[in-house]
Write a protein that holds these residues in place. Sequence first.
Motif, PDB file in Angstrom:
ATOM      1  N   UNK A 135      21.920   4.055 -12.872  1.00 11.54           N
ATOM      2  CA  UNK A 135      20.638   4.566 -13.022  1.00 11.54           C
ATOM      3  C   UNK A 135      20.259   5.138 -11.409  1.00 11.54           C
ATOM      4  N   UNK A 136      20.565   4.492 -10.401  1.00 11.48           N
ATOM      5  CA  UNK A 136      19.910   4.752  -9.113  1.00 11.48           C
ATOM      6  C   UNK A 136      20.685   6.164  -8.692  1.00 11.48           C
ATOM      7  N   UNK A 137      21.884   6.276  -9.101  1.00 11.67           N
ATOM      8  CA  UNK A 137      22.652   7.400  -8.514  1.00 11.67           C
ATOM      9  C   UNK A 137      22.178   8.641  -9.406  1.00 11.67           C
ATOM     10  N   UNK A 138      21.865   8.547 -10.621  1.00  8.03           N
ATOM     11  CA  UNK A 138      21.200   9.541 -11.572  1.00  8.03           C
ATOM     12  C   UNK A 138      19.949  10.086 -10.709  1.00  8.03           C
ATOM     13  N   UNK A 139      19.056   9.010 -10.560  1.00 10.44           N
ATOM     14  CA  UNK A 139      17.590   9.522 -10.085  1.00 10.44           C
ATOM     15  C   UNK A 139      17.737  10.154  -8.570  1.00 10.44           C
ATOM     16  N   UNK A 140      18.714   9.388  -7.945  1.00  2.00           N
ATOM     17  CA  UNK A 140      19.023  10.078  -6.473  1.00  2.00           C
ATOM     18  C   UNK A 140      19.151  11.539  -6.737  1.00  2.00           C
ATOM     19  N   UNK A 141      20.301  11.657  -7.615  1.00  4.25           N
ATOM     20  CA  UNK A 141      20.869  13.314  -7.616  1.00  4.25           C
ATOM     21  C   UNK A 141      19.686  14.085  -8.255  1.00  4.25           C
ATOM     22  N   UNK A 142      18.687  13.756  -9.173  1.00  3.98           N
ATOM     23  CA  UNK A 142      17.536  14.467  -9.662  1.00  3.98           C
ATOM     24  C   UNK A 142      16.634  14.836  -8.362  1.00  3.98           C
ATOM     25  N   UNK A 143      16.519  13.886  -7.626  1.00  5.27           N
ATOM     26  CA  UNK A 143      15.481  14.056  -6.658  1.00  5.27           C
ATOM     27  C   UNK A 143      16.130  15.149  -5.446  1.00  5.27           C
ATOM     28  N   UNK A 144      17.441  14.854  -5.191  1.00  2.00           N
ATOM     29  CA  UNK A 144      18.071  15.689  -4.376  1.00  2.00           C
ATOM     30  C   UNK A 144      18.120  17.109  -4.803  1.00  2.00           C
ATOM     31  N   UNK A 145      18.397  17.338  -5.921  1.00  2.00           N
ATOM     32  CA  UNK A 145      18.555  18.714  -6.715  1.00  2.00           C
ATOM     33  C   UNK A 145      17.216  19.279  -7.008  1.00  2.00           C
ATOM     34  N   UNK A 146      16.219  18.734  -6.601  1.00  2.00           N
ATOM     35  CA  UNK A 146      14.772  19.245  -7.100  1.00  2.00           C
ATOM     36  C   UNK A 146      14.493  19.115  -8.499  1.00  2.00           C
ATOM     37  N   UNK A 147      15.094  18.095  -9.073  1.00  2.00           N
ATOM     38  CA  UNK A 147      14.833  18.033 -10.532  1.00  2.00           C
ATOM     39  C   UNK A 147      13.949  16.819 -10.719  1.00  2.00           C
ATOM     40  N   UNK A 148      12.931  16.642  -9.940  1.00  3.17           N
ATOM     41  CA  UNK A 148      12.063  15.349  -9.976  1.00  3.17           C
ATOM     42  C   UNK A 148      11.422  15.166 -11.498  1.00  3.17           C
ATOM     43  N   UNK A 149      11.089  16.354 -11.923  1.00  9.73           N
ATOM     44  CA  UNK A 149      10.236  16.591 -13.149  1.00  9.73           C
ATOM     45  C   UNK A 149      11.274  15.844 -14.366  1.00  9.73           C
ATOM     46  N   UNK A 150      12.531  15.686 -14.118  1.00 16.13           N
ATOM     47  CA  UNK A 150      13.209  15.128 -15.147  1.00 16.13           C
ATOM     48  C   UNK A 150      13.412  13.663 -15.283  1.00 16.13           C
ATOM     49  N   UNK A 151      12.599  12.967 -14.310  1.00 13.54           N
ATOM     50  CA  UNK A 151      12.813  11.517 -14.262  1.00 13.54           C
ATOM     51  C   UNK A 151      11.272  11.252 -14.834  1.00 13.54           C
ATOM     52  N   UNK A 152      11.267  10.375 -15.840  1.00 13.78           N
ATOM     53  CA  UNK A 152      10.180  10.105 -16.213  1.00 13.78           C
ATOM     54  C   UNK A 152      10.158   8.532 -16.873  1.00 13.78           C
ATOM     55  N   UNK A 153       8.976   7.874 -16.400  1.00  9.17           N
ATOM     56  CA  UNK A 153       8.404   6.336 -16.827  1.00  9.17           C
ATOM     57  C   UNK A 153       7.565   6.209 -17.718  1.00  9.17           C
ATOM     58  N   UNK A 154       7.632   5.848 -18.753  1.00 10.62           N
ATOM     59  CA  UNK A 154       6.772   5.824 -19.869  1.00 10.62           C
ATOM     60  C   UNK A 154       6.343   4.246 -20.165  1.00 10.62           C
ATOM     61  N   UNK A 155       4.965   3.996 -19.897  1.00 10.31           N
ATOM     62  CA  UNK A 155       4.684   2.497 -19.837  1.00 10.31           C
ATOM     63  C   UNK A 155       3.673   2.383 -21.241  1.00 10.31           C
ATOM     64  N   UNK A 156       3.898   1.180 -21.888  1.00 12.16           N
ATOM     65  CA  UNK A 156       3.282   0.405 -22.807  1.00 12.16           C
ATOM     66  C   UNK A 156       2.137  -0.482 -22.153  1.00 12.16           C
ATOM     67  N   UNK A 157       2.669  -1.507 -21.686  1.00 16.28           N
ATOM     68  CA  UNK A 157       1.867  -2.444 -21.040  1.00 16.28           C
ATOM     69  C   UNK A 157       2.097  -2.568 -19.780  1.00 16.28           C
ATOM     70  N   UNK A 562      18.172   1.106  -3.983  1.00 15.49           N
ATOM     71  CA  UNK A 562      19.276   1.672  -4.317  1.00 15.49           C
ATOM     72  C   UNK A 562      19.315   3.046  -4.494  1.00 15.49           C
ATOM     73  N   UNK A 563      18.315   3.820  -4.726  1.00 14.60           N
ATOM     74  CA  UNK A 563      17.911   5.028  -4.714  1.00 14.60           C
ATOM     75  C   UNK A 563      18.190   5.725  -3.336  1.00 14.60           C
ATOM     76  N   UNK A 564      18.012   4.944  -2.476  1.00 16.42           N
ATOM     77  CA  UNK A 564      17.896   5.521  -1.030  1.00 16.42           C
ATOM     78  C   UNK A 564      18.420   4.313  -0.104  1.00 16.42           C
ATOM     79  N   UNK A 565      19.748   4.331  -0.280  1.00 18.30           N
ATOM     80  CA  UNK A 565      20.452   2.810   0.355  1.00 18.30           C
ATOM     81  C   UNK A 565      20.417   3.170   1.916  1.00 18.30           C
TER      82      UNK A 565
END
Length: 954
Positions: A135-157, A562-565
Motif C-alpha cells: 500500500x505504501x509503495x502505491x501511495x508513494x508512487x501516486x505522490x511522486x507522479x503527482x496523482x495525489x487526488x487518486x488517494x482517498x481515505x473515506x471515514x465512517x467513525x 513506509x511511504x517515505x522511508x
Amino acid sequence: MSRDQDSKETFYPGPSRSHLAAFPPKERWDDWTELDSRAWPQRKERHYSIVPTTCFNCESACGLLAYIDKVTGEVQKFEGNPEHPGSRGRNCAKGPATLNQVTDPDRILYPLKRTGKRGAGQWEQTTWDEALDTIAERIRKAIIENRRHEVMYHVGRPGEDGFTERILAAWGIDGHNSHTNICSSGSREGYQLWMGLDRPSPDHANAKVILLISAHLESGHYFNPHAQRVIDGKANGAKLIVFDTRLSNTATHADYWVAPYPGSEAAILLAIANYLIQNDLYNREFVERWWNWREFLEAEGSGATDFGNTDFSDFEKRLKRIYQEYTFEFAASESGVEAKVIEEIAKLVATAGTRFSSHNWRSVASGVSGGWSVARCLFMLNALLGAIATEGGVYPNAWNKFVPRPIYTPPHPKMWNETTWPREYPLSMNEMSFLLPHLLKDGRAKLDVYFTRVYNPVWTNPDGFSWIEMLTDPELVGCYVAVTPTWNETAYYADYVLPMGVGSERHDLHSYETHDSQWLGFRQPVMKAARQRNGETIGDTREVNPGEVWEENEFWLELTWRIDPDGSLGIRQYAESKKNPGTRLGVDEYYEWIFDNSVPGLPERAAAENLTPLEFMRRYGAFEVKEKIGRVYEERVPAGELEDLNEDRFGRIFTRAAKPAGPNIVPLPSPDGDEEGRRLAGIAVDGTVKRGFPTPSGRLEFYSSTLNNWGWPELAIPTYFKSHVHKDNLEEGQTILISTFRLAVQIHTRSANAKWLDEIAHTNPLWIHPSHASKLNVRTGDLVRVETEIGYYVVRAWVTEGIRPGIVACSHHMGRWKLTDEGQRQLMATVKLDQKGTEWSLKREKGIEPYESADKDTLRIWWKDAGVHQNMTFPVHPDPISGMHCWHQAVRVRAAEPDDKPGDIFVDTKKSHEVYKKWLAMTRPADKFSPDGTRRPYWMLRPLKPAREFYNLK
Ligand code: SF4
C-alpha cells in the motif's frame, strides 16, 4: 459507621458529581473484589484490575471501565466510568456489549488479501509487512507522479479529532472523505449559517423548556450524555416538546408530541418565531446587540449604511412584516398539526426566556431537501430568546469541546480534490461522499488507493449497487483497502481487509459537547494498560490484542513512515519520534507529548497524585479541563490581540496581531480578514471589542451574506420552502418513507458483532398506520413491496398507531447480508446477487441460524430474520446547498407479489444515475455563482482545509 464515612464509602466523589452507589472507589481499582455470581452460594472472590477506556459504539464517547480478571487475564465485563464528566458512569446497552465485540467468534483476526475476483469471497492471510509495503509503495508512487487526488481515505467513525486528517496533510493530499453528508450535514449547515459553528451544545439539565427535533432519549448525537441531562431537566420541572412524525421513545416522554407532515417543521418553527415577534416576546436587547441586522438593512436597501446610524426599530418593523405570513393556521395547513396545539407550544416557548434548550439532529434535517433550514429556523428561536450560551440555553459546540494541540501539525495540502468537493456544491457542509460512484462513472476521476475506515458505504450509503459497480471495476478503483473491526458488505469487495481494534483495543482522544464544560476522554487498549500497570513493557497493540488485530493510530504512523522511508519526500518527519530522532513515533510518546504540553491543568492534577499526565489518563480515562465556559461571545478581547486595528462600518474589528498561541480553549473568530490582510479579532459592542461569533459578520447571522452572494438570495434569511417530498411534489398514489430512524441498541453496521444487541433488535418492519393499512388491505406480518424511483424492496408490515397516518417508516441498521459463510453470522443473512446489465437483484438464500463456535451462545440463536437492506433501493438526493443526502423517499406501498420473499431487492442503476443527474441540475455551481472566483467561502468549515490559494477556481 458515621454518616460521613458512609458517604465516602458509598457514593462516588468523582467529576460525575452524581451519587453513584454502584461504582468501585478509584482507590481500589488496582484490586477490586467481587463475589463470583456463578459460584453462589459459595462465596468465591474474584479480583479485578479496573482499567478505563472509551466506548467506540457511537459518537458519544462515553467512559467505560474494563474489569480484567487477575487470574484469567481476560476482560470479564465493561461498566460505566464515573470519572468521565460527559457520561457520568452511565452507558446505553451498546457500551457493555463491547465485550461481545472482543470475543466475537466471527471477527477478523489477521490481515487478509484477496485471491479471487473482487467480491468472490476468496482470501488468504497475509502479513502486516506485506500489506503495508504494497500500500505504501502505491501511495508513494501516486505522490511522486503527482496523482495525489487518486488517494482517498473515506471515514465512517473518526475516533479521534483530527488524527487522520493530519496524516493525510503529512502526505500532502486533500484525500479526506467523510460520511457526514449522509448523516448530519443538514442540521450542521443550518447551525453554521447562524453562528459559524456547526453543532449545538444544549444545556438540557437547566432548561425550562426543551424542544427536540431528534430522538435524543434513544439515539442521536451524544445521546446517552444528552439523554440523562434531558431527564435531569424534566426532573427539575422542564417541559419537553418533541417533533417526530413517528412515536419515538423520546416522544413517549414528551409533554407535547407533535407528528408533523415530514418537511413542514420549519413552517411550525417560524409560526412560533412569528408569535414571539408579533407579541414583542423576544429578547430585544440581545437581538439588537448580537444579530447582524445592520447588514440585513443595508442589503435590503434601507439607505442606512453607516454603522451607528441604522435604526433597530426599523429592523423590528421589517421583522414583523416579513414573518407575519407564518400564522398558526398556515403552519397547521402545511404540517397537519392543529393550529391550537402550535399556539400552545408557542406560548410555552415564550415562557422559557434564556432557559430554552433545543436540538435538531438528523431527523428531518437529514430527510428532506432544504432540511438544513429546519435547524436554522429552530436556532432562530434561541436567537430570538437570547438563549445562547446561557444556563439552560444552547452553546455553540466548539466552546464545549476541547481539542488539544498535537505533537505535529503538517501544513495544509497544496491541492483541491474535486472528487470530494466538486464545484457544483460550493456551500456543501462536507464532502460529497455518496456521489463517488457517479463522479467516477462520469469519468471525472479514478482512484489508485481507496481506504474505507470503520465505514461500510455499500450498505450505509444510498444506491449500494452503484458502489458495487464502482468497486468491482479496477479501472475506477486500483486498490481498495478496508480498515475495519468487523466484516461488512463493502469489505467483501476489498483487495486488503485489515483488522482494527474495537473500543478496548485502541487509542483515541475525544471531547464532545455534552454540556457546558470542556473535557477530554482517553480511549486505550485496556490489556496494554493493565500489563503496563504491572510493570511490563508493551510494544504495539498487536502484542495484547486478539490474533494480529492492530490499532489504527499505530497503523497510520507506520504507513506514513513506509511511504517515505528515507525522509526525502518531507513526509516522514511527521511520524518521527522527537525523543529518539530517526525512529518512528510511537503512540505512547504521541499521547505523552499532548498530555504534558497541551492540556491545561492536567500536569498539575496528575502531579498531585504522584502520576505523570499519561499515567493519570491511563488510570482514570478522562479529565475535565474547564467547567462552565459561559458566554464566550461577550468576552472582551485583550488589548494584546488588538494591534493596528481596523474597524469597518458594521463594527467588525480586524487586527494584525497573531492569533493567541497555546492550547485551544475556545475557537476564536476565523473568517475572512480585511482587504489589507488583517484577521477578524472581534466586534465592537457597547464601546468594547467582544469576541463575537466566528461568522463573516462576527455576529449571529440572521442575514446570510454567504447565501445571498453565492446565488441563493431568496434564502438569505430563515425561510420555509417546499421540500422534495412536499405534497405538491408527490405523484398520485405516492407516500413518504422515513428511513433514517435509529434503534437504541444498534449502531449502523458496527454493532452486528454484539450478540446481546442482536438478540434485542434484529429486524426492521415497515411502520404503517391502521387507517393506511386498511386501505391497502394489509395486516401486521403481511409482506409489502415498497417501490422507490429506482426499484423496490420487500418487507413485512407492522401496523401501529405510532406513525402519522399516510406516512410509512422503516428503521436503519438492518438488512445486513453476506455473500458466503464468511462474515458476521449473528445478524448477516446469506444472499445471492444477480446482475443483468444495470438491473440488480438481491435475494436471501439463508437467514440467521444457530452455529457452532468458540462461543456456546451461538448455538442458542433463535432469531432468523435480519431485516431488509432498504438503502440499496434509494437513489442519491444531494441537497443543492448543504450537500446532505435527503433520505426521505417518495414511494408507493402495495401488497407483495406471490413470489416475493422478505428482504428481496430489485434496483436499476441506470435509473439511479439519471436521478443523480436530475439533482445535479438543481445546483448553483461555483463556476457561475462564485462572487470572488473561489470554490467555496473560506470562512466555512471544512475538514482538512487546503492551502488558501487552492480555493481559487483558476
Ligand atoms: S451512548 Fe452507548 S454506544 Fe454511545 S458511546 Fe455511550 S455507551 Fe457507547
